[in-house]
Design a protein around this motif. Structure first.
Motif, PDB file in Angstrom:
ATOM      1  N   UNK A 233      30.762 -15.590  13.190  1.00  0.00           N
ATOM      2  CA  UNK A 233      30.673 -14.481  12.250  1.00  0.00           C
ATOM      3  C   UNK A 233      29.845 -13.361  12.868  1.00  0.00           C
ATOM      4  N   UNK A 234      30.356 -12.137  12.745  1.00  0.00           N
ATOM      5  CA  UNK A 234      29.638 -10.985  13.301  1.00  0.00           C
ATOM      6  C   UNK A 234      28.235 -10.918  12.734  1.00  0.00           C
ATOM      7  N   UNK A 237      26.119 -13.346  14.728  1.00  0.00           N
ATOM      8  CA  UNK A 237      26.080 -13.163  16.174  1.00  0.00           C
ATOM      9  C   UNK A 237      25.263 -11.959  16.582  1.00  0.00           C
ATOM     10  N   UNK A 238      25.450 -10.859  15.835  1.00  0.00           N
ATOM     11  CA  UNK A 238      24.779  -9.615  16.207  1.00  0.00           C
ATOM     12  C   UNK A 238      23.465  -9.573  15.447  1.00  0.00           C
ATOM     13  N   UNK A 489      22.061  -1.748  22.149  1.00  0.00           N
ATOM     14  CA  UNK A 489      23.445  -1.656  21.682  1.00  0.00           C
ATOM     15  C   UNK A 489      23.970  -3.042  21.315  1.00  0.00           C
ATOM     16  N   UNK A 490      23.646  -4.017  22.146  1.00  0.00           N
ATOM     17  CA  UNK A 490      24.189  -5.356  21.898  1.00  0.00           C
ATOM     18  C   UNK A 490      23.601  -6.015  20.660  1.00  0.00           C
ATOM     19  N   UNK A 493      24.944  -3.190  17.631  1.00  0.00           N
ATOM     20  CA  UNK A 493      26.341  -2.737  17.595  1.00  0.00           C
ATOM     21  C   UNK A 493      26.423  -1.298  17.107  1.00  0.00           C
TER      22      UNK A 493
END
Lengths: 744, 744
Positions: A233-234, A237-238, A489-490, A493
């Motif tokens: 799931x985004x 993860x982020x 950025x990682x 996002x």
């Protein structure tokens, strides 16, 4: 084909990914457990009992954490990023990739973060990743006495260095789920030697690490199986996912520059404060003579830090009332498919009454949930705090009082924590501190312009400036640029605010560099690790010296012990026993009437290994035939370190005293490194430094025009302080006889 | 302090940013104009008139575009990335940073893209950025005869190289709005020498370039002022913005690996095909003897390519019927605040009837808009095509027929275009080709599993696999890894699919490397640019040679012309006139009875500059006093190239013939480079190569143990083919007298 290298890189990545998963899971689990314990006390507003419980469990953890570092780790002190950087630069550091160090650091780091100290697991994770890289690639352990016959072709220092670099990158990749960020971090900060092939292998290693952590985390949370194995799931993860990108105005660059300046100033302050505290600590502990007492007092310091931290954490929320959870935050829920249910109580609610949620007649979800600002910021951990601060559309969720109070306490306590006797990292604290003042600046903008909901004013969002502030402080302390930008950025996002982040990072680095060096460089210097920068730097009376005007002979060590092709065993043993030089130039006379010229070098280790093989010794008689004796294989004499130092000492002693070895000789010719670089004594110092650093040398022989050895230059000779001392002497003597010819 | 360097970096960034803005605006404007012209014909379905108009306007553009490159640019051929890479590696390439080259390349590139050729502006933008970096930093132009007294301290090759690197990075940064990607691109592909200080300056340069492009683009579109100056909409900034991140399943890695394999295979095919076409073209054109005829036929080839491309572009949509714009695409509009109005006619509608939109009773917007799949994919330009293909939630918008047809034509036509006589780039074609087959793979998955709307199946989205495919083909052709990954994140803002992109990139590179070299390396080889890789590579009878077993003497040029400290003017002039060596070793006899030893080197250019100053010539009489003559300043003899070559030739001629110069001498001692590195003849070839490459040398003197000059090694001697030839000879002779001693 390089399949074994790739396989090993993959294995290292998987190993580090599993370790990163474990670290996170254990930390989350312990924190949850700790707050579960005091849930009832909190709801009743019993702060004293809460304090006792939290402090008690924290103390138990910190005693183990600090005790492991002080008493169990071979170095007796926490190792971290500076040591890894120094090692990869070519310095030799004891016990850094040891099994005991690994275990001690891992447990210490997990417990330190879980105990509630203001620190994160990133620094130790880099170190642990490096250890995994070293251990797996060498497939042997001196501590455990294991030596497996796999991957033997990587038993050399160049490959070892590459695997360590990759492991360190995988550490960052796993902990932030930022594979490219981890790779660039090693490039920018960790590795001194770098080529594109290594980059590309590290890329794979980081990919595997991030993948492994993702895969394991996808279904387990706090060691409980939650289903969805292999479903990323985004949301999860982020780490600090920014869901709604803001259209940006060029006006946003003004507060960004201001944040950059703040980042530089606060960053430089943090570095100098941390170094001061470390020096003070050093002085205090070294004044304690008794070892056990000194170690115990180091442990007590960690306990003291924890005591202060827990007291602040628990009692500070007492002074804050309950704030309703913002409507904007609630509104977001509407779009998602979340089922309306009583909220699970979060730590940020602290002693506030439980809230309920309902759906209004307009189809929008409402709730009367409240939370405690100070508890949200300080009680759980920095990671959760950053998540709150980065969130967009929560303009007034946190007020000035809570932000400023949290900033003050966090800044000083995290500065004190870094360097105490626990394995702890600074990345999360740096991001968090920056996010705090970034959000304050954002709040000021909101106070001036009001909460803007139209498109043009959307950029006035404290969440945006929290992210920019986080980057600025991280840069102000670490002086990282590229990797930091990519990591930002990682983990968010948010490419839209990339230019702001880059600008803040740049300004912060420039301002910071104006005051002092980066934290890692300062720590390298403080810890006395001989690190060579990519460019030489030496100043005299506050002026930077132009090293083009000095020569190799100005810094070389002129008294060199040289060896001959044919050496007497007894005198060789004496030489090794009586000196600690790492390498020796070997000279030879091409023809009897000519001078002795430089032929190559041989290292101390190689000499020791040669001396262990009596079969290759020659008597004086077979003087002419050079190739009569059995040759040793290259593999036999190329080792990382001596297998058995006490035995070697005995052997050397025996050789030097027993008269029979006076008659025996060794022919060094087959074993010397004939491709050893030498420089002329009249080479410019700048050029000499560049040759030394670029080629990654450990010794550089200095010869004259006839190729005779006149001196030797080692790593220590090129360190800034050493350079400055020698050149100052040089300048003084030049002044005395200023009529001397510049060229001889 | 380095403020001037930073200012210059900023200026270069701003300049490149403005250029990037101009490029985009002009291209968009011209394309719009072109299709505006045929709007009515299209709506009436008059394909022939459309073809005539589009071809006519395209021809006008391509004749100018190709004519400029062939007749106006000094090189007579399009320069691009390979030349910049070669230059930064140390090769010398004529006219590469010339004002005429700049103008020609800029106009040619803009017109080529606008004319409808299957190419993009990226490659030329990198070159143009490099020219801006060179021109601004040197602040002088030989073509224009301008030389301004600014930034004179950067008039040296190291700084020049740094500014060129930064400019090249800024080119990518501006064209993709990807500042970090641009920076990493230079690191990975462009620059051969790199340090962290340069990285950090390039970072600033790229930031300024992206910022300038953003700022200028914010209010202008096709040179029309649209308001909102300084307001950066995410929609416009992020080229291929992916708005909804998909929760990913681990199953998505299976088609990703497949895409990676496809990328490697297609990429390798593309490279070998392109090289074959280039060789064929080379052979054909070199068979035409007359220069003007050859140039004209080059121009005609471009015209032919365009003719084919336009014919495909215009007539292919004829075979496709109109497809309704997908509901899913329409649904997205609902959330945005877009006002319902008749759509502006897009090129993708082609000959389809105009659609209208209405709001249904359920508050959802509907439309009966239709579009032509082939027109959407081929008619406009690659950039727009990529935008369509990357879009999420448009599962069945494009069918197999249109995708496969577009793929086939695009692949071959773009391969033919690259290398014809126009300045054109390959990045957009590479991304586009990959996106096409990526979408086909995605469509296959949709065919198997159906359109999934639930959370678990969300990853089966052809848009996602189009992005992964794009990365895989780009990697398969260029073999880039890190920079490509970062560019993909920066142009899509999709960190969630980062792991997939990384995996595809990795697999594609591995598979591709198995077949051939990257496109850039192949072009470097094809164009005969002497590029030295970071590691030596030589093979003999298909086995890779271990260069540790060979020696410096095996590849050196043994016949060396050495100079003495005191040289006769006449013979020196003769030497320079009769040879083309770039540098000479200088030797000297320390004492009369000793041998002549190597002291340093002097370059051809320095010798020429010295010979232009008669004041420093000495007569034979003042033999002993070395320092009697006036010394020339270092700045006077260090130049980039000869100011006036014809005059120099005359001067040399005069010196060699006029007897008076037989009596004159020059003392070279003050001017030679005494820090010139030398290697021993017995150094291993591996080590020699590493020293040469790592230190960025142009000549490396080889000496023997007495420090006498025995040979010289130049860049050409270390090129793979040269190495292989010499070592093969060496191996053959070793076989003949195999009883020879390996050591002398």
């Amino acid at each position: 084909t390089d399949w074994d290298r790739w396989m090993l890189m993959g294995l290292i990545g998987i190993g580090v990914g599993m370790l990163g998963f474990l670290t996170h899971q254990i930390i989350d689990y312990l924190i949850k457990l700790k707050w579960e314990l005091v849930k009832n006390y909190l709801q009743n507003g019993n702060f004293h009992m809460t304090w006792i419980c939290i402090l008690g469990s924290g103390l138990a953890m910190i005693v183990v954490s600090s005790g492991l570092v002080v008493f169990f780790c071979p170095a007796g002190a926490p190792y971290g990023l500076p040591e890894v950087i120094g090692f990869l630069n070519g310095a030799s550091i004891q016990h850094i990739f040891n099994v005991k160090t690994f275990l001690g650091t891992f447990v210490s780091c997990v417990l330190a973060v879980a105990s509630g100290l203001f620190c994160g697991p990133e620094g130790p994770m880099i170190h642990l990743g490096a250890i995994i890289g070293c251990g797996l690639s060498q497939f042997k352990s001196d501590t455990l006495g294991i030596q497996l016959p796999f991957f033997t072709r990587f038993w050399n220092s160049a490959d070892k260095r590459n695997f360590i670099t990759a492991g360190a990158g995988a550490g960052i990749a796993s902990v932030f789920r930022a594979p490219v960020g981890g790779l660039l971090f090693t490039l920018e900060e960790v590795a001194s030697f770098w080529d594109i092939r290594l980059a590309w292998q590290t890329f794979f290693c980081c990919l595997m690490a991030a993948f492994t952590t993702d895969l394991l985390s996808s279904s387990l949370s706090g060691f409980v199986y939650r289903g969805h194995f292999g479903f990323f799931k985004a949301e999860k993860r982020i780490l600090f996912w920014v869901k709604n990108l803001l259209d940006m105005s060029v006006l946003a660059f003004v507060p960004t520059i201001f944040l950059g300046i703040l980042g530089g100033l606060f960053g430089a302050l943090f570095v100098s404060l941390n170094i001061k505290i470390n020096k003070l600590r050093e002085r205090f502990f070294s004044s304690i003579k008794k070892t056990s007492l000194r170690k115990t007092s180091k442990l007590l310091e960690s306990v003291l830090v924890l005591g202060c931290t827990i007291t602040v954490t628990v009692y500070l929320p007492y002074f804050f009332s309950c704030t309703p959870v913002m409507n904007l935050r609630t509104l977001q829920l509407k779009n998602s498919s979340e089922i309306i249910s009583p909220f699970e109580r979060e730590i940020s609610e602290y002693s506030c009454p439980s809230g309920t949620a309902w759906i209004g007649p307009d189809g929008v979800k409402y709730s009367n949930q409240t939370f405690n600002e100070a508890a949200a910021l300080l009680a759980e951990n920095g990671k959760r705090g950053i998540m709150y601060l980065f969130r967009r559309g929560t303009h007034e969720e946190f007020g000035y009082t809570s932000l400023i109070t949290a900033l003050a306490f966090y800044f000083f306590l995290s500065c004190w924590t870094a360097g105490s006797a626990v394995a702890s990292g600074l990345v999360i604290p740096m991001l968090y501190t920056g996010a705090l003042y970034g959000r304050i600046v954002g709040l000021i903008l909101v106070s001036i312009f009001g909460v803007q909901t139209n498109e043009q004013g959307a950029w006035i969002d404290p969440g945006l400036f929290a992210a920019v502030g986080a980057a600025s402080f991280f840069s102000g302390v670490s002086r990282l640029t590229i990797s930091l930008t990519v990591i930002m950025v990682e983990i968010t996002n948010d490419v839209q605010s990339l230019l702001l982040v880059m600008l803040a990072v740049m300004v912060a680095k420039m301002i910071g560099d104006w005051f002092n060096m980066s934290l890692y460089s300062s720590l390298l210097k403080l810890k006395g690790i001989p690190y060579l920068d990519s460019e030489p730097l030496a100043s005299h009376k506050k002026n930077r010296l132009n090293l083009e005007l000095f020569f190799a002979r100005d810094v070389m060590e002129p008294c060199v012990r040289v060896l001959h092709l044919r050496e007497n065993i007894a005198s060789l043993a004496q030489l090794i026993a009586s000196t600690s030089h790492g390498g020796f130039p070997v000279v030879y006379k091409p023809k009897p009437d000519q001078v002795e010229v430089f032929l190559g070098t041989i290292t101390r280790l190689e000499l020791c290994m040669l001396l262990q093989h009596e079969a290759i010794f020659e008597t004086e008689t077979n003087h002419d035939s050079l190739s009569c004796c059995p040759l040793l294989l290259y593999q036999k004499i190329t080792v990382e370190k001596l297998p058995d130092p006490p035995q070697m000492t005995m052997l050397l002693n025996c050789y030097s005293t027993d008269p029979q070895y006076q008659q025996l000789f060794i022919n060094l010719e087959p074993y010397i490194n004939k491709s050893a670089v030498s420089v002329q004594a009249h080479f410019s110092l700048q050029r000499t430094y560049i040759i030394f650093r670029t080629l990654g040398l450990r010794h550089l022989t200095v010869v004259d025009l006839q190729n005779r050895v006149v001196g030797i230059i080692t790593r220590k000779d090129l360190m800034s302080f050493q350079l400055e001392e020698r050149l100052a002497r040089q300048l003084a003597s030049q002044k005395r006889d200023s009529d001397e010819q510049p060229l001889d």
